[in-house]
Design a protein around this motif. Structure first.
Motif, PDB file in Angstrom:
ATOM      1  N   UNK A 155       0.745  -1.125  -0.183  1.00 43.76           N
ATOM      2  CA  UNK A 155      -0.171  -0.119  -0.090  1.00 43.76           C
ATOM      3  C   UNK A 155       0.894   1.213   0.034  1.00 43.76           C
ATOM      4  N   UNK A 156       0.560   2.306  -0.823  1.00 46.47           N
ATOM      5  CA  UNK A 156       1.171   3.811  -0.717  1.00 46.47           C
ATOM      6  C   UNK A 156       1.372   4.036   0.701  1.00 46.47           C
ATOM      7  N   UNK A 157       2.338   4.844   1.178  1.00 53.33           N
ATOM      8  CA  UNK A 157       2.422   5.499   2.559  1.00 53.33           C
ATOM      9  C   UNK A 157       1.498   6.571   2.686  1.00 53.33           C
ATOM     10  N   UNK A 158       1.004   7.265   1.821  1.00 57.64           N
ATOM     11  CA  UNK A 158       0.320   8.338   1.776  1.00 57.64           C
ATOM     12  C   UNK A 158      -1.322   7.996   1.782  1.00 57.64           C
ATOM     13  N   UNK A 159      -1.623   6.734   1.531  1.00 58.21           N
ATOM     14  CA  UNK A 159      -3.038   6.442   1.961  1.00 58.21           C
ATOM     15  C   UNK A 159      -3.491   5.779   3.198  1.00 58.21           C
ATOM     16  N   UNK A 160      -2.510   5.725   4.169  1.00 58.14           N
ATOM     17  CA  UNK A 160      -2.708   5.170   5.444  1.00 58.14           C
ATOM     18  C   UNK A 160      -3.565   5.612   6.454  1.00 58.14           C
ATOM     19  N   UNK A 161      -4.031   6.897   6.104  1.00 56.06           N
ATOM     20  CA  UNK A 161      -5.122   7.667   6.791  1.00 56.06           C
ATOM     21  C   UNK A 161      -6.583   7.361   6.546  1.00 56.06           C
ATOM     22  N   UNK A 167      -8.532   2.318   0.877  1.00 56.95           N
ATOM     23  CA  UNK A 167      -7.016   2.051   0.807  1.00 56.95           C
ATOM     24  C   UNK A 167      -6.953   0.786  -0.091  1.00 56.95           C
ATOM     25  N   UNK A 168      -7.957  -0.091  -0.160  1.00 53.77           N
ATOM     26  CA  UNK A 168      -8.076  -1.391  -0.840  1.00 53.77           C
ATOM     27  C   UNK A 168      -7.968  -0.736  -2.382  1.00 53.77           C
ATOM     28  N   UNK A 169      -8.337   0.181  -2.752  1.00 55.83           N
ATOM     29  CA  UNK A 169      -8.468   0.866  -4.255  1.00 55.83           C
ATOM     30  C   UNK A 169      -7.060   0.817  -4.756  1.00 55.83           C
ATOM     31  N   UNK A 170      -6.079   1.309  -3.799  1.00 60.39           N
ATOM     32  CA  UNK A 170      -4.498   1.438  -4.253  1.00 60.39           C
ATOM     33  C   UNK A 170      -3.706   0.390  -3.854  1.00 60.39           C
TER      34      UNK A 170
END
Length: 228
Positions: A155-161, A167-170
């Motif tokens: 997962x990208x770091x910048x979608x953890x929020x 998040x699943x889309x990334x």
């Protein structure tokens, strides 16, 4: 008389010394024969060398076992601490999630999940370093109890929020579990139609690219002779 007495005493001492030497030689001979009988292939000249070699081998094995155990403990602590920091979740809860057998999960599947998790944890330091430094991603190990499988997720770091469904889309998922796949003819959309079959195989999911269960579910180039 004195000379005679001296010779008698000397003779007695000589006889005693001879008997003592004879008894000693006999005892050594019996000991050697007993050892040879008990250990017919034992070479006395190599006994000490063999003992030293075995001791060194045992020491090396002990060191290897201790080093492996230490590495396993270190990587588990590292994984739990890293995921706890990223997910903002307690380490105790994460450990419980990974080590608790969920309802409906067979013992065999639970053991497979644990071993798969530990296999991932062993390479986690390298995977996480590469993912973070080269692709700005974080890596996770996941289990799919209902589908009977496991997977690794990036997962990208910048979608953890974001929320889980966002998040699943990334995500990029490398999974191995049970799923349905169509095996019928190819439709106008390029995908196969029913009937379906169940597969339990490794696959790749990249939602951002429209990939799901690839290569088992993929879009074909549509031609007249392939339309179902």
């Amino acid at each position: 008389k004195e000379r005679y007495s001296y010779h008698c005493k000397a003779g007695k001492y000589s006889t005693f010394s001879t008997k003592l030497t004879s008894y000693t030689a006999m005892a050594l001979s019996l000991k050697t024969n007993a050892a040879a009988f008990a250990f017919p292939n034992l070479n006395p000249l190599l006994t000490i060398a063999n003992i030293n070699a075995n001791a060194a081998h045992i020491a090396q094995m002990t060191t290897a076992v201790a080093s492996t155990a230490g590495y396993v403990v270190f990587t588990n602590i590292l994984y739990i601490a890293r995921r706890s920091n990223v997910r903002k979740m307690s380490k105790r809860k994460l450990w419980k999630i990974r080590t608790t057998r969920e309802p409906g999960v067979s013992l065999r599947l639970f053991i497979v999940m644990l071993l798969s998790w530990q296999a991932f944890v062993m390479i986690f330091p390298v995977v996480e370093l590469v993912a973070r430094c080269c692709f700005s991603q974080v890596s996770f190990f996941y289990t799919y109890p209902n589908a009977g499988g496991v997977g690794m997720i990036l997962e990208p770091v910048d979608v953890q929020h974001m929320k889980p469904n966002k998040r699943a889309k990334h995500q990029i998922r490398f999974d191995w579990h049970r799923f349905d796949v169509n095996v019928g003819g190819i439709g106008r959309d390029g995908y196969r139609h029913p009937p379906k079959t169940v597969l339990n195989a490794p696959h790749l999911d990249i939602p951002m690219l429209g990939m799901k269960h690839w290569p088992w579910r993929r879009k074909f180039k549509v031609t007249d002779d392939k339309r179902g």
